[in-house]
Design a protein around this motif. Structure first.
Motif, PDB file in Angstrom:
ATOM      1  N   THR A   1      11.374   0.215   4.357  1.00 53.00           N
ATOM      2  CA  THR A   1      10.653  -0.370   3.222  1.00 53.00           C
ATOM      3  C   THR A   1      10.155   0.813   2.385  1.00 53.00           C
ATOM      4  N   CYS A   2      11.037   1.397   1.592  1.00 55.18           N
ATOM      5  CA  CYS A   2      10.765   2.726   1.033  1.00 55.18           C
ATOM      6  C   CYS A   2       9.855   2.717  -0.179  1.00 55.18           C
ATOM      7  N   GLY A   3       9.560   1.548  -0.771  1.00 54.18           N
ATOM      8  CA  GLY A   3       8.650   1.524  -1.903  1.00 54.18           C
ATOM      9  C   GLY A   3       9.105   2.466  -3.006  1.00 54.18           C
ATOM     10  N   GLN A   4       8.212   3.331  -3.447  1.00 50.09           N
ATOM     11  CA  GLN A   4       8.521   4.272  -4.526  1.00 50.09           C
ATOM     12  C   GLN A   4       9.061   5.605  -4.008  1.00 50.09           C
ATOM     13  N   GLY A   5       9.402   5.656  -2.716  1.00 51.63           N
ATOM     14  CA  GLY A   5      10.130   6.809  -2.187  1.00 51.63           C
ATOM     15  C   GLY A   5       9.307   7.998  -1.767  1.00 51.63           C
ATOM     16  N   THR A   6       8.004   7.825  -1.580  1.00 55.99           N
ATOM     17  CA  THR A   6       7.156   8.964  -1.236  1.00 55.99           C
ATOM     18  C   THR A   6       7.559   9.592   0.093  1.00 55.99           C
ATOM     19  N   PHE A   7       7.766   8.778   1.120  1.00 56.53           N
ATOM     20  CA  PHE A   7       8.138   9.321   2.427  1.00 56.53           C
ATOM     21  C   PHE A   7       9.497  10.020   2.378  1.00 56.53           C
ATOM     22  N   LEU A   8      10.458   9.449   1.651  1.00 58.32           N
ATOM     23  CA  LEU A   8      11.776  10.073   1.571  1.00 58.32           C
ATOM     24  C   LEU A   8      11.692  11.406   0.842  1.00 58.32           C
ATOM     25  N   ALA A   9      10.892  11.475  -0.227  1.00 61.11           N
ATOM     26  CA  ALA A   9      10.721  12.730  -0.954  1.00 61.11           C
ATOM     27  C   ALA A   9      10.038  13.777  -0.070  1.00 61.11           C
ATOM     28  N   ALA A  10       9.021  13.357   0.688  1.00 60.27           N
ATOM     29  CA  ALA A  10       8.343  14.285   1.584  1.00 60.27           C
ATOM     30  C   ALA A  10       9.289  14.777   2.668  1.00 60.27           C
ATOM     31  N   ALA A  11      10.100  13.882   3.213  1.00 60.12           N
ATOM     32  CA  ALA A  11      11.057  14.265   4.249  1.00 60.12           C
ATOM     33  C   ALA A  11      12.064  15.283   3.723  1.00 60.12           C
ATOM     34  N   ALA A  12      12.534  15.097   2.491  1.00 61.07           N
ATOM     35  CA  ALA A  12      13.488  16.036   1.899  1.00 61.07           C
ATOM     36  C   ALA A  12      12.871  17.427   1.766  1.00 61.07           C
TER      37      ALA A  12
ATOM     38  N   VAL B   1      -2.946   9.106  22.870  1.00 61.82           N
ATOM     39  CA  VAL B   1      -3.670   8.777  21.647  1.00 61.82           C
ATOM     40  C   VAL B   1      -4.425  10.012  21.164  1.00 61.82           C
ATOM     41  N   TYR B   2      -4.268  10.329  19.872  1.00 68.03           N
ATOM     42  CA  TYR B   2      -4.944  11.470  19.252  1.00 68.03           C
ATOM     43  C   TYR B   2      -5.867  10.959  18.150  1.00 68.03           C
ATOM     44  N   GLU B   3      -6.989  11.641  17.953  1.00 61.55           N
ATOM     45  CA  GLU B   3      -7.981  11.191  16.982  1.00 61.55           C
ATOM     46  C   GLU B   3      -7.565  11.454  15.540  1.00 61.55           C
ATOM     47  N   GLN B   4      -6.619  12.370  15.318  1.00 61.81           N
ATOM     48  CA  GLN B   4      -6.119  12.639  13.972  1.00 61.81           C
ATOM     49  C   GLN B   4      -4.758  13.310  14.066  1.00 61.81           C
ATOM     50  N   LEU B   5      -4.084  13.427  12.914  1.00 61.16           N
ATOM     51  CA  LEU B   5      -2.713  13.937  12.909  1.00 61.16           C
ATOM     52  C   LEU B   5      -2.602  15.352  13.461  1.00 61.16           C
ATOM     53  N   ASP B   6      -3.575  16.206  13.165  1.00 56.55           N
ATOM     54  CA  ASP B   6      -3.475  17.602  13.592  1.00 56.55           C
ATOM     55  C   ASP B   6      -4.269  17.896  14.861  1.00 56.55           C
ATOM     56  N   ALA B   7      -4.659  16.846  15.602  1.00 58.47           N
ATOM     57  CA  ALA B   7      -5.419  17.049  16.836  1.00 58.47           C
ATOM     58  C   ALA B   7      -4.550  17.673  17.916  1.00 58.47           C
TER      59      ALA B   7
ATOM     60  N   PHE C   1       0.863  -1.173   0.000  1.00 55.46           N
ATOM     61  CA  PHE C   1       0.000   0.000   0.000  1.00 55.46           C
ATOM     62  C   PHE C   1       0.908   1.234   0.000  1.00 55.46           C
ATOM     63  N   GLN C   2       1.169   1.771  -1.192  1.00 54.30           N
ATOM     64  CA  GLN C   2       2.069   2.914  -1.297  1.00 54.30           C
ATOM     65  C   GLN C   2       1.457   4.135  -0.617  1.00 54.30           C
ATOM     66  N   THR C   3       2.269   4.860   0.142  1.00 52.73           N
ATOM     67  CA  THR C   3       1.799   6.028   0.884  1.00 52.73           C
ATOM     68  C   THR C   3       1.551   7.190  -0.066  1.00 52.73           C
ATOM     69  N   PRO C   4       0.351   7.769  -0.089  1.00 56.71           N
ATOM     70  CA  PRO C   4       0.102   8.938  -0.932  1.00 56.71           C
ATOM     71  C   PRO C   4       0.884  10.143  -0.420  1.00 56.71           C
ATOM     72  N   MET C   5       1.340  10.986  -1.340  1.00 60.61           N
ATOM     73  CA  MET C   5       2.173  12.132  -0.965  1.00 60.61           C
ATOM     74  C   MET C   5       1.498  13.071   0.033  1.00 60.61           C
ATOM     75  N   PRO C   6       0.197  13.401  -0.108  1.00 61.43           N
ATOM     76  CA  PRO C   6      -0.413  14.293   0.887  1.00 61.43           C
ATOM     77  C   PRO C   6      -0.307  13.747   2.310  1.00 61.43           C
ATOM     78  N   LEU C   7      -0.470  12.438   2.482  1.00 63.77           N
ATOM     79  CA  LEU C   7      -0.355  11.854   3.815  1.00 63.77           C
ATOM     80  C   LEU C   7       1.091  11.874   4.287  1.00 63.77           C
ATOM     81  N   ALA C   8       2.025  11.537   3.407  1.00 62.10           N
ATOM     82  CA  ALA C   8       3.438  11.545   3.787  1.00 62.10           C
ATOM     83  C   ALA C   8       3.875  12.946   4.223  1.00 62.10           C
ATOM     84  N   GLU C   9       3.438  13.959   3.506  1.00 60.30           N
ATOM     85  CA  GLU C   9       3.804  15.338   3.866  1.00 60.30           C
ATOM     86  C   GLU C   9       3.126  15.753   5.176  1.00 60.30           C
ATOM     87  N   ALA C  10       1.877  15.343   5.372  1.00 67.14           N
ATOM     88  CA  ALA C  10       1.177  15.676   6.616  1.00 67.14           C
ATOM     89  C   ALA C  10       1.883  15.050   7.817  1.00 67.14           C
TER      90      ALA C  10
END
Length: 474
Positions: free
Chosen positions: A43-54, A235-241, A15-24
């Motif tokens: 397990t970097c897959g197609q590199g979405t998390f690494l690109a977002a981190a950069a 525990v938080y209900e969402q990332l920006d909680a 399940f490749q991580t979508p860029m909006p989620l990786a950036e969030a």
């Protein structure tokens, strides 16, 4: 449109991580004070998390990725070609990689970031996949599961624990997308093993929105610090909680769903439980053993009209009816051929010949029940039966439904009502005692006490072990 899972998605939990989620995720970590010098994705897959981190972490100097799929490695390399960071990418098998060495040689603050496979070892075994860790009793199972290594678990659980075990104990953060159940199991085992987690947090995410997957999922964040380990997790209900919804924790070796609620109701905890909650009857042959009244007739699950003596026939209340509170009357009945587990069933032949003939007619179906608990037992055996089953008054709760509703189960036509094996109950001789117990169990303080222990996303959220933790009234 019908979606068909590819073998690759099933076998590798791809399940490749979508860029909006990786950036969030990266923005949330940055806002929380994480400033990595190096970001490593195992397990970097197609590199979405690494690109977002950069893009998000301006101080990051190094990106490290490992991935089994060579095509994905090439795609990630292309994706990161213009980054300001030093890049270290390689094709590698997670289960063969020396993670201890790789993690320890990374400079400065290390962020281990990723989205490991969402698949169980049982599913992979069905596929005949080799994408598995070496067989071991890493969950400390008992009995046959411990001996054979067959206990089912999520591959990501094994992976995340392996990373936590090999991470440097200072200046290191782990942030992983995973099933919420996996995050809890990881924390429970890490705490029991004494891993140096100084701070941990769970942020729930919408897996349907991001991965088109119907499962409770989250971001698990762990800060490593040998000097100040803790055994609680916000525990938080969402990332920006901004507000904490609950606090996971440990109490006497058990995982607690809401540590704060337990603290408020700790006086209700029975440290040496004496109350015995029972589960209902287990028979594993509904088509034969359960009957329904239709007009003046009884009909089984095969559509056959049945005439039986009343001796071994009892009214039955399924878990759904208990949950809904439909407990005053039932048209369902259960054949109960034993008064206790293991009792000889031969006397049925003379005491109730029609019942015996009916059971004999369906003997093959009953003998074919798959569970090993029936092997070597008298024919037509059932389980979850004893003196407690025949008490005329009961207080019951469904183990499958996500509601703490305790119901008084009265007798029907003078006969005790039987419950199925997805229901837990207490037995009483009088209506007065049953009603008093139900009122106490449904009181606000007892409800909060139980909610402190229950994980509502579990397959069977309510267990007898949890129910028995409540102190009996003196």
């Amino acid at each position: 449109m019908i979606r068909v899972k590819s073998r690759q998605k099933t076998e590798y939990g791809d399940f490749q991580t979508p860029m909006p989620l990786a950036e969030a995720v990266c923005r949330m970590l940055r806002a929380d004070g994480v400033r990595p010098d190096c970001v490593l994705e195992p397990t970097c897959g197609q590199g979405t998390f690494l690109a977002a981190a950069a893009n998000i972490f301006s101080d990051c100097k190094r990106l490290v990725g490992r991935e089994w799929n060579r095509a994905y490695v090439a795609e990630t390399r292309r994706r990161l070609s213009g980054t300001h960071c030093q890049v270290d990418l390689a094709q590698a098998d997670f289960f063969q990689q020396d993670w201890s060495s790789l993690l320890k040689r990374q400079p400065g603050h290390l962020l281990v970031l990723g989205n490991p496979p969402w698949v169980t070892n049982s599913a992979l075994g069905t596929l005949g996949s080799g994408n598995l860790p070496a067989k071991s009793n890493f969950q400390h199972e008992r009995g046959l599961s411990a001996k054979t290594g067959k206990a089912n678990f999520d591959i990501s659980q094994w992976m995340i624990l392996r990373l936590l075990e090999t991470m440097p104990q200072q200046d290191c953060t782990l942030a992983m997308l995973c099933k919420t159940t996996v995050a809890r199991k990881v924390l429970e085992q890490a705490w029991k093993s004494g891993l140096p987690i100084a701070d941990s947090r769970i942020y729930k995410i919408d897996s349907r929105e991001h991965f088109d997957a119907s499962v409770d999922a989250c971001l698990l964040v762990c800060q490593m610090q040998a000097a100040a380990p803790t055994t609680t997790c916000d525990v938080y209900e969402q990332l920006d909680a901004d507000l904490i919804s609950s606090v996971l924790g440990m109490h006497s070796g058990n995982l607690v769903a809401d540590h704060r609620a337990l603290a408020r109701q700790k006086h209700l905890l029975d440290t040496q439980p004496t109350t015995r909650w029972r589960s209902g009857v287990k028979h594993d042959c509904r088509a034969v053993m359960q009957l329904e009244r239709q007009g003046w007739c009884l009909v089984n699950g095969l559509g056959e009209r049945v005439e039986l003596e009343p001796d071994y026939l009892y009214p039955m209340m399924p878990a759904g009816a208990v949950y809904r509170g439909e407990v005053k009357q039932t048209d369902k009945f259960l054949i109960v051929p034993q008064k206790r587990t293991g009792e000889d069933t031969a006397p049925i032949e003379s005491a109730a010949p029609r019942t015996w003939a009916y059971l004999q007619r369906h003997a093959t179906r009953l003998a074919d029940r798959k569970s090993s608990i029936y092997r070597g037992r008298p024919p037509f055996s059932i389980f979850g039966i004893g003196e407690y089953s025949f008490a005329k008054w009961k207080v019951a709760i469904s183990a499958l439904h996500k509601q703490l509703s305790f119901r008084v189960i009265p007798p029907q036509d003078g006969r005790p009502v039987m419950l199925d094996d997805t229901t837990y109950f207490l037995s009483f001789r009088t209506k007065k005692d049953a009603v008093a117990t139900a009122n106490r169990l449904n009181s606000p303080e007892v409800q909060e006490f139980y909610r402190a222990w229950i994980f509502w996303d579990a397959k069977r959220p309510i267990t007898s072990e949890i129910l028995q933790r409540l102190k009996a009234v003196d």
